[in-house]
Design an enzyme around this catalytic site. Structure first.
Site, PDB file in Angstrom:
ATOM      1  CB  CYS A 274      -0.921  -0.159   1.368  1.00 53.30           C
ATOM      2  SG  CYS A 274      -1.956   1.597   1.369  1.00 53.30           S
TER       3      CYS A 274
ATOM      4  CB  CYS B   2      -6.821  -0.290   7.047  1.00 51.18           C
ATOM      5  SG  CYS B   2      -6.451  -0.671   5.144  1.00 51.18           S
TER       6      CYS B   2
END
Length: 347
Positions: free
Chosen positions: A91, A187
């Site tokens: 990410c 997340c």
């Protein structure tokens, strides 16, 4: 004067970064990236209210489609290939310091600030990434795959802070994080990656035998994807001594286990690395970290066109393919980061 966008997650670290920048008189704007389909609308409103109270412009950036394509899909494919991926290390270069940084600059910002615990120093060779001051929260390992050029437009306000100091400073300012909780390590996985993969109906390998290196069958596994190299707990088998996962035989769907001596490694091989400093400028001694919350240890690193070959001076816990190998200088500078492709078993 620089115009700085601060990536607001809703947590304490990004909030403190915003306050520090604002208190220095910097021109700032808040940006919050939407990553997930079922995003938190209430959090968006709290972030808007926070920025309005502080007289800071606020922008909501929708990156849900890109996050799915660039982070979640590779995460799933890695498990299907028998790897144990590190989505945060994917990410950061693709999303946070890739697309989000680009969007922030399109909105008029010169640079993007985040709440990461890491340091950036400017050198003749360009930005140099270093470990953060707080050894327990240092996130340089996850940043090791971000291209060096990207750091020219990045700011880490918490580089010299500790997590405890951030908590105290927010309390002194009577400020509470909009999210009301700490962000999760991954997340998009609220509980367990296995549940996440099952809920998405991901096709993965089924049950098979658990065996010793000589072929002795000790039990059954529920799918090779449920296990990582070096794993000791959760095997569901009894033996005269503790057993560790030493390998995965995909051709025969076998999970290989053995005593600790067989779960040791003499090194590993990575894919093409992200070089934050040319190898010819590396110090004579380098250190390598192959998993988060592991202290870097001395190793010999050879870089070629296809990757890094990392040799440990003595047997170490077997590295996990799919995780990141980050190379450091003794002073804590991040020199390179590459995804581990295979472990080299100790002789």
């Amino acid at each position: 004067m620089h115009k700085t966008a601060i990536a607001l997650s809703g947590g304490a670290d990004s909030l403190m970064s915003l306050l520090l920048l604002r208190e220095t008189g910097a021109e700032v704007m808040g940006v919050h990236a939407r990553f997930l389909g079922a995003d938190d609308e209430a959090l968006h409103e709290r972030l808007r209210d926070l920025c309005a109270t502080l007289a800071v412009p606020f922008h909501l950036v929708d990156l849900r489609r890109e996050f799915e394509e660039l982070v979640i899909v590779p995460f799933v494919r890695a498990y299907q290939s028998g790897l144990t991926p590190n989505p945060c290390a994917t990410c950061n270069p693709a999303i946070k310091f890739g697309l989000l940084l680009d969007r922030a600059r399109e909105l008029g910002a010169d640079r993007l600030a985040t709440g990461h615990y890491a340091r950036l120093l400017h050198t003749p060779q360009g930005p140099a990434l270093y470990r953060g001051l707080d050894a327990d929260k240092d996130q340089s390992y996850f940043l090791s795959r971000v291209p060096r050029k990207r750091f020219e437009h990045v700011l880490f306000p918490l580089s010299g802070w500790t997590k405890n100091a951030v908590r105290l400073a927010l309390a002194e300012r009577d400020m509470n994080p909009p999210a009301g909780r700490e962000s999760q390590e991954v997340c998009f996985i609220p509980t367990d990656y296995r549940d996440f993969l099952r809920e998405r109906n991901v096709r993965l390998g089924g049950p098979g035998p658990i065996t010793l290196a000589d072929g002795t069958v000790l039990g059954r596994h529920a799918g090779l994807w449920n296990h990582t190299l070096g794993q000791r707990k959760g095997l569901g088998i009894a033996y005269s001594e503790p057993l560790y996962v030493t390998g995965k035989d995909f051709a025969h769907n076998r999970l290989l286990v053995g005593p600790k001596a067989e779960a040791m490694s003499s090194g590993c091989r990575t894919g093409i690395p992200n070089l934050l400093l040319p190898p010819e400028l590396w110090p004579h001694e380098v250190l390598v970290q192959t998993i988060y919350r592991q202290r870097p240890e001395p190793a010999h690193v050879a870089v070629d066109q296809s990757g890094m070959t990392i040799a440990f001076p003595g047997p170490r816990a077997i590295p996990t393919p799919g995780q990141v190998a980050a190379v450091y200088s003794p002073e804590g500078q991040v020199l390179a980061g590459g995804v581990i492709q295979e472990a080299i078993h100790a002789a």
